[in-house]
Scaffold this motif. Sequence first.
Motif, PDB file in Angstrom:
ATOM      1  N   ALA A 188       0.803  -1.232   0.000  1.00 40.82           N
ATOM      2  CA  ALA A 188       0.000   0.000   0.000  1.00 40.82           C
ATOM      3  C   ALA A 188       0.829   1.273   0.000  1.00 40.82           C
ATOM      4  O   ALA A 188       0.267   2.363   0.070  1.00 40.82           O
ATOM      5  N   HIS A 189       2.160   1.156  -0.068  1.00 44.08           N
ATOM      6  CA  HIS A 189       2.967   2.373  -0.003  1.00 44.08           C
ATOM      7  C   HIS A 189       3.988   2.454  -1.128  1.00 44.08           C
ATOM      8  O   HIS A 189       5.203   2.420  -0.884  1.00 44.08           O
ATOM      9  N   PRO A 190       3.533   2.569  -2.367  1.00 45.77           N
ATOM     10  CA  PRO A 190       4.499   2.793  -3.451  1.00 45.77           C
ATOM     11  C   PRO A 190       5.264   4.096  -3.224  1.00 45.77           C
ATOM     12  O   PRO A 190       4.724   5.056  -2.663  1.00 45.77           O
ATOM     13  N   TRP A 241       5.082   1.600  11.474  1.00 46.65           N
ATOM     14  CA  TRP A 241       4.147   1.554  10.351  1.00 46.65           C
ATOM     15  C   TRP A 241       4.729   2.308   9.163  1.00 46.65           C
ATOM     16  O   TRP A 241       4.710   1.830   8.056  1.00 46.65           O
ATOM     17  N   HIS A 242       5.231   3.533   9.440  1.00 48.43           N
ATOM     18  CA  HIS A 242       5.467   4.444   8.316  1.00 48.43           C
ATOM     19  C   HIS A 242       6.852   5.090   8.299  1.00 48.43           C
ATOM     20  O   HIS A 242       7.372   5.511   9.344  1.00 48.43           O
ATOM     21  N   PHE A 243       7.369   5.150   7.110  1.00 51.86           N
ATOM     22  CA  PHE A 243       8.514   5.999   6.810  1.00 51.86           C
ATOM     23  C   PHE A 243       7.988   7.372   6.368  1.00 51.86           C
ATOM     24  O   PHE A 243       6.893   7.479   5.803  1.00 51.86           O
ATOM     25  N   VAL A 287      -7.552   6.800   5.676  1.00 48.52           N
ATOM     26  CA  VAL A 287      -6.207   6.361   6.054  1.00 48.52           C
ATOM     27  C   VAL A 287      -5.154   7.204   5.317  1.00 48.52           C
ATOM     28  O   VAL A 287      -4.432   7.983   5.917  1.00 48.52           O
ATOM     29  N   HIS A 288      -5.074   7.013   4.007  1.00 48.54           N
ATOM     30  CA  HIS A 288      -4.066   7.729   3.219  1.00 48.54           C
ATOM     31  C   HIS A 288      -4.727   8.400   2.022  1.00 48.54           C
ATOM     32  O   HIS A 288      -5.853   8.054   1.641  1.00 48.54           O
ATOM     33  N   GLY A 289      -3.962   9.307   1.415  1.00 48.80           N
ATOM     34  CA  GLY A 289      -4.465   9.986   0.236  1.00 48.80           C
ATOM     35  C   GLY A 289      -3.347  10.568  -0.591  1.00 48.80           C
ATOM     36  O   GLY A 289      -2.165  10.384  -0.279  1.00 48.80           O
ATOM     37  N   LEU A 340       4.718  -6.321   7.345  1.00 50.10           N
ATOM     38  CA  LEU A 340       5.546  -5.295   6.722  1.00 50.10           C
ATOM     39  C   LEU A 340       4.631  -4.365   5.942  1.00 50.10           C
ATOM     40  O   LEU A 340       4.081  -4.751   4.908  1.00 50.10           O
ATOM     41  N   HIS A 341       4.469  -3.150   6.449  1.00 48.73           N
ATOM     42  CA  HIS A 341       3.486  -2.228   5.881  1.00 48.73           C
ATOM     43  C   HIS A 341       4.100  -1.257   4.888  1.00 48.73           C
ATOM     44  O   HIS A 341       3.439  -0.848   3.935  1.00 48.73           O
ATOM     45  N   ASP A 342       5.340  -0.876   5.107  1.00 47.74           N
ATOM     46  CA  ASP A 342       5.902   0.255   4.365  1.00 47.74           C
ATOM     47  C   ASP A 342       7.378  -0.005   4.073  1.00 47.74           C
ATOM     48  O   ASP A 342       8.000  -0.909   4.658  1.00 47.74           O
TER      49      ASP A 342
HETATM   50 FE   LIG Z   1       0.117   3.290   5.783  1.00 49.07          FE
END
Ligand SMILES: [Fe+2]
Length: 490
Positions: A183-185, A300-302, A480-482, A233-235
């Motif tokens: 989910a995080h290209p 979760w996030h970079f 969540v994201h955009g 592994l999310h990101d």
């Molecule tokens: Fe995320």
Amino acid sequence: MFAVPASPSPSTPKARGLRDVSAPSWFRAFQPLPREHGFEPLRVEGVLPEDLQGTLYRVGPANLSAHGQRYGHWFDGDGAVSAVRFAGRTAHGATRFVETEHRAHERREGKMLYGRYGTVIPGGPLHRLRVPSYNAANTALMHWQDRLFALHEQSHPTEVDPDDLHTLGETDLHGLVPRVFSAHPRRVPSRNATYNFGARYGPGFMWLDLFELPDVGAARRLGTLKLPGLTLLHDFIATDRYLVFLVPPMKLPLLRMVLGLGTLADGIALDTSRGTEVIVVPIDDPERPVRFTVDPFFLWHFANAFEERGHIVLDIVRYADASINLLLGEFITGDLKHPPMGMLHRLRIDPVRQHLSSEQRWDRPCEFPHLSSEQSCRDGRYLYLLSNSPEGGLQPPDQLAKVDHHGGGVETVSPGPGQYPSEPVFVPRRGATGEDDGYLLTLVYDSRRHASHVAVFDARRFTRAPLARVWFDHHLPFTVHGLWVPRGRG
Ligand SMILES: [Fe+2]
């Protein structure tokens, strides 16, 4: 624990705007999306900048039950894409569920068929072992080659028409994606390409498929990494020359899941007996990654990464454990017990010495970091985040933060009492003269009006009131994201 919020009928007190005194005000944001629609005029409060031209897209879980069964975690909700299109000082808004194949299949059968993150998988143990994860298409969006995709890290991408938000269908991107597309290209401007990974699971190990999607031309698989265990592994993050993974060691409750006694969400934990693995993959030589292990931590996030004198510098939101999973699950009960614990850290990787150092950059819990796309893979000065105000207590994030990495400290701003912002998105001003010369957009749930709006802040005069707010006539469940797509590229 409070009751699951439901769509109010027109005759209920909730429908007349009265609050349920037993639940926190933000809880009604989890009521399902009240209606789907294409682009329609939004009410503008204040004055929109003339040069704000483009579309803000957001995606998130937009219901919390299906076929009479309650979902057990926020992450399980079916995704809806929402959009606000800015042009000529006006704004139009749209929102629709993403009609994935799994959603359609369950509708046809009238029951839950697939696995979810925080909901017990229906059926017997054999079925649970084999059934794929439900494609909720609820996590993030990718805009690639003028196409819009709703992403879910256990599924194929689902293409959505950027002009009316109707679902076009799931895709393996012309044979690129064997199993899933995370989910995080991450786009690397110097390479005119976007990178991503997808996880595939084997007995006691997993593979990461690595993808390269050029701005023009066909996508390709860069290679595959094998991981010696199963994890979440999310990101990941990319620099001009490297893809960087930080792989937390996780305990997964697989037996309990197969037996139907628990879910991934309620049993996942950081395995502190093992370390977090650092993997640095040279994009031009992906078969020769640098790999080493450091003390365990979760993330979760970079936020960003860049190269500096032979080192790789990373900004992440770092956790000492994985209790954030429990907090995210508690949101949909209205009863929060686990405080947010993620802290902004700057990491420095020395790939030659195989060493990682970590420095905390702010002493407040925060999440959903966002950097101007113009600063991606560079030593960007400003970073934007969601955070919790010290006086707000346990609740969803209620303020935005602007971190100045060049010594200017941290500024915060709240959209207003009872208002809950989402991940901020920076849009540069036309002819911008500085890194923060632009607008900061955030989708806000206003618990007093039970309605959502996009607040447009002047990023340079960050602590002032928004320049404008554009209102839907209904609420949008927390997203969540955009991403932002400038006019002419949507
Ligand atoms: Fe995320």
